[in-house]
Design a protein around this motif. Structure first.
Motif, short mmCIF file in Angstrom:
data_model
loop_
_atom_site.label_atom_id
_atom_site.label_comp_id
_atom_site.label_asym_id
_atom_site.label_seq_id
_atom_site.Cartn_x
_atom_site.Cartn_y
_atom_site.Cartn_z
N LEU A 100 0.83 -1.20 0.00
CA LEU A 100 0.00 0.00 0.00
C LEU A 100 0.87 1.26 0.00
CD1 LEU A 100 -2.90 -0.87 2.48
CD2 LEU A 100 -3.11 -0.42 0.03
N ALA A 101 1.99 1.21 0.70
CA ALA A 101 2.89 2.36 0.72
C ALA A 101 3.47 2.61 -0.67
CB ALA A 101 4.02 2.13 1.73
N HIS A 102 3.87 1.56 -1.36
CA HIS A 102 4.38 1.71 -2.72
C HIS A 102 3.26 2.18 -3.66
CE1 HIS A 102 8.57 0.17 -2.71
NE2 HIS A 102 8.17 -0.36 -1.57
N PHE A 103 2.05 1.69 -3.44
CA PHE A 103 0.93 2.13 -4.26
C PHE A 103 0.69 3.62 -4.07
CE2 PHE A 103 -3.67 2.99 -4.46
CZ PHE A 103 -3.87 2.79 -5.83
N ALA A 104 0.73 4.09 -2.83
CA ALA A 104 0.53 5.51 -2.56
C ALA A 104 1.58 6.35 -3.28
CB ALA A 104 0.57 5.77 -1.06
N ALA A 105 2.83 5.87 -3.30
CA ALA A 105 3.88 6.61 -4.00
C ALA A 105 3.64 6.61 -5.50
CB ALA A 105 5.24 5.97 -3.68
N ALA A 106 3.14 5.49 -6.04
CA ALA A 106 2.85 5.42 -7.47
C ALA A 106 1.72 6.36 -7.84
CB ALA A 106 2.50 3.98 -7.87
N VAL A 107 0.72 6.48 -6.98
CA VAL A 107 -0.39 7.39 -7.25
C VAL A 107 0.10 8.83 -7.28
CG1 VAL A 107 -2.54 8.31 -6.29
CG2 VAL A 107 -2.16 5.85 -6.36
N GLU A 108 1.07 9.17 -6.43
CA GLU A 108 1.62 10.52 -6.45
C GLU A 108 2.33 10.81 -7.77
OE1 GLU A 108 4.14 11.29 -3.16
OE2 GLU A 108 2.54 11.08 -1.65
N LEU A 137 -2.05 3.90 7.23
CA LEU A 137 -0.77 3.80 6.54
C LEU A 137 0.20 4.92 6.94
CD1 LEU A 137 0.90 2.25 4.44
CD2 LEU A 137 -0.13 3.71 2.68
N PRO A 138 -0.21 6.19 6.93
CA PRO A 138 0.74 7.24 7.35
C PRO A 138 1.27 7.03 8.77
CG PRO A 138 -1.16 8.20 6.24
CD PRO A 138 -1.48 6.75 6.46
N HIS A 139 0.38 6.60 9.67
CA HIS A 139 0.81 6.34 11.05
C HIS A 139 1.81 5.19 11.08
CE1 HIS A 139 0.64 5.61 15.37
NE2 HIS A 139 0.34 4.34 15.11
N TRP A 140 1.57 4.13 10.31
CA TRP A 140 2.45 2.97 10.28
C TRP A 140 3.83 3.36 9.74
CZ3 TRP A 140 4.49 0.18 5.99
CH2 TRP A 140 5.11 -1.03 6.33
N ILE A 141 3.86 4.16 8.68
CA ILE A 141 5.14 4.57 8.10
C ILE A 141 5.94 5.40 9.10
CG2 ILE A 141 6.21 5.99 6.30
CD1 ILE A 141 3.96 5.15 4.44
N ARG A 142 5.26 6.29 9.82
CA ARG A 142 5.97 7.08 10.84
C ARG A 142 6.51 6.19 11.95
NH1 ARG A 142 1.52 10.62 10.06
NH2 ARG A 142 0.52 9.75 11.93
N ALA A 143 5.75 5.14 12.29
CA ALA A 143 6.13 4.27 13.41
C ALA A 143 7.31 3.37 13.05
CB ALA A 143 4.94 3.43 13.85
#
Length: 218
Positions: A100-108, A137-143
């Motif tokens: 999902l994190a990679h997907f979010a980057a691809a959407v950007e 997801l944003p919370h997980w990436i920060r953690a």
């Protein structure tokens, strides 16, 4: 090109228009087939361009799905196939959230891409997955830090149908030559580790009402 006989794709593979690029991919498919570990080449939508026999064997036990077969689109398989957690260990934390994190980057980068928009609509139709994507997801990436979302070098659990591997781990290796990069493709190889203990029986995937693999909000 490397899709195994006897299994029909639900959608055609993306193919470059250039004859020279097509010839390169044909030769690269032969190289990929010589690799003993599951290896796959996909585009920015995770549509699979090439995969070897070891990749097909790893996912040979998964059932049919109209849009989320691993040989069609690997991201859709991870997120939406009800059998994904029978192969991908610690499915939610080790596979879904990084994807999902990679997907979010691809959407950007490719926000107007119709294929990515289609995946985003499917995520939105699952309230739990949508909440995980937009809020968890944003919370997980920060953690966990940015390194946790990287594929290359990550060690993740999986369950291989071959008892020689069984319930084990793989190291994800990203090895994309410049020619593939110029085509917009990425290669990913799962370097398997032999099981130290007796293989555990396959785990049953939990399913939501719409048949997708369950993902809890983070």
């Amino acid at each position: 090109m490397a899709y195994q006989a006897g299994r029909q794709r639900s959608q055609p593979r993306p193919v470059p228009e250039s004859l020279e690029a097509q010839a390169y991919l044909q030769d690269y498919a032969a190289l990929l087939e010589a690799v003993p570990f599951p290896s796959v080449v996909f585009d920015h939508r995770w549509d699979v361009v090439l995969s070897n026999a070891a990749f097909e064997t790893l996912f040979d036990g998964v059932g049919p799905h109209p849009t989320a077969m691993p040989g069609d689109n690997f991201l859709r398989f991870v997120l939406f196939h009800p059998d994904a957690s029978t192969v991908l260990g610690e499915h939610e934390s080790s596979w879904c959230l990084p994807m999902l994190a990679h997907f979010a980057a691809a959407v950007e980068r490719h926000g107007q891409d119709r294929g990515l928009q289609s995946i985003r609509r499917d995520i939105a139709q699952d309230p739990i997955m949508d909440a995980a994507y937009r809020h968890g997801l944003p919370h997980w990436i920060r953690a966990v830090g940015p390194d946790a979302v990287e594929h290359d070098g990550a060690v993740r659990p999986l369950v291989h149908p071959d008892p020689r591997w069984g319930s084990t781990h793989c190291r994800i290796v990203g090895d994309t030559p410049k020619t593939l990069q110029d085509m917009g493709y990425t290669r990913m190889t799962l370097v398997l580790r032999e099981a130290r203990n007796a293989v555990a029986g396959p785990r049953k995937a939990r399913k939501t009402r719409n048949g997708a693999a369950e993902l809890r909000a983070v």
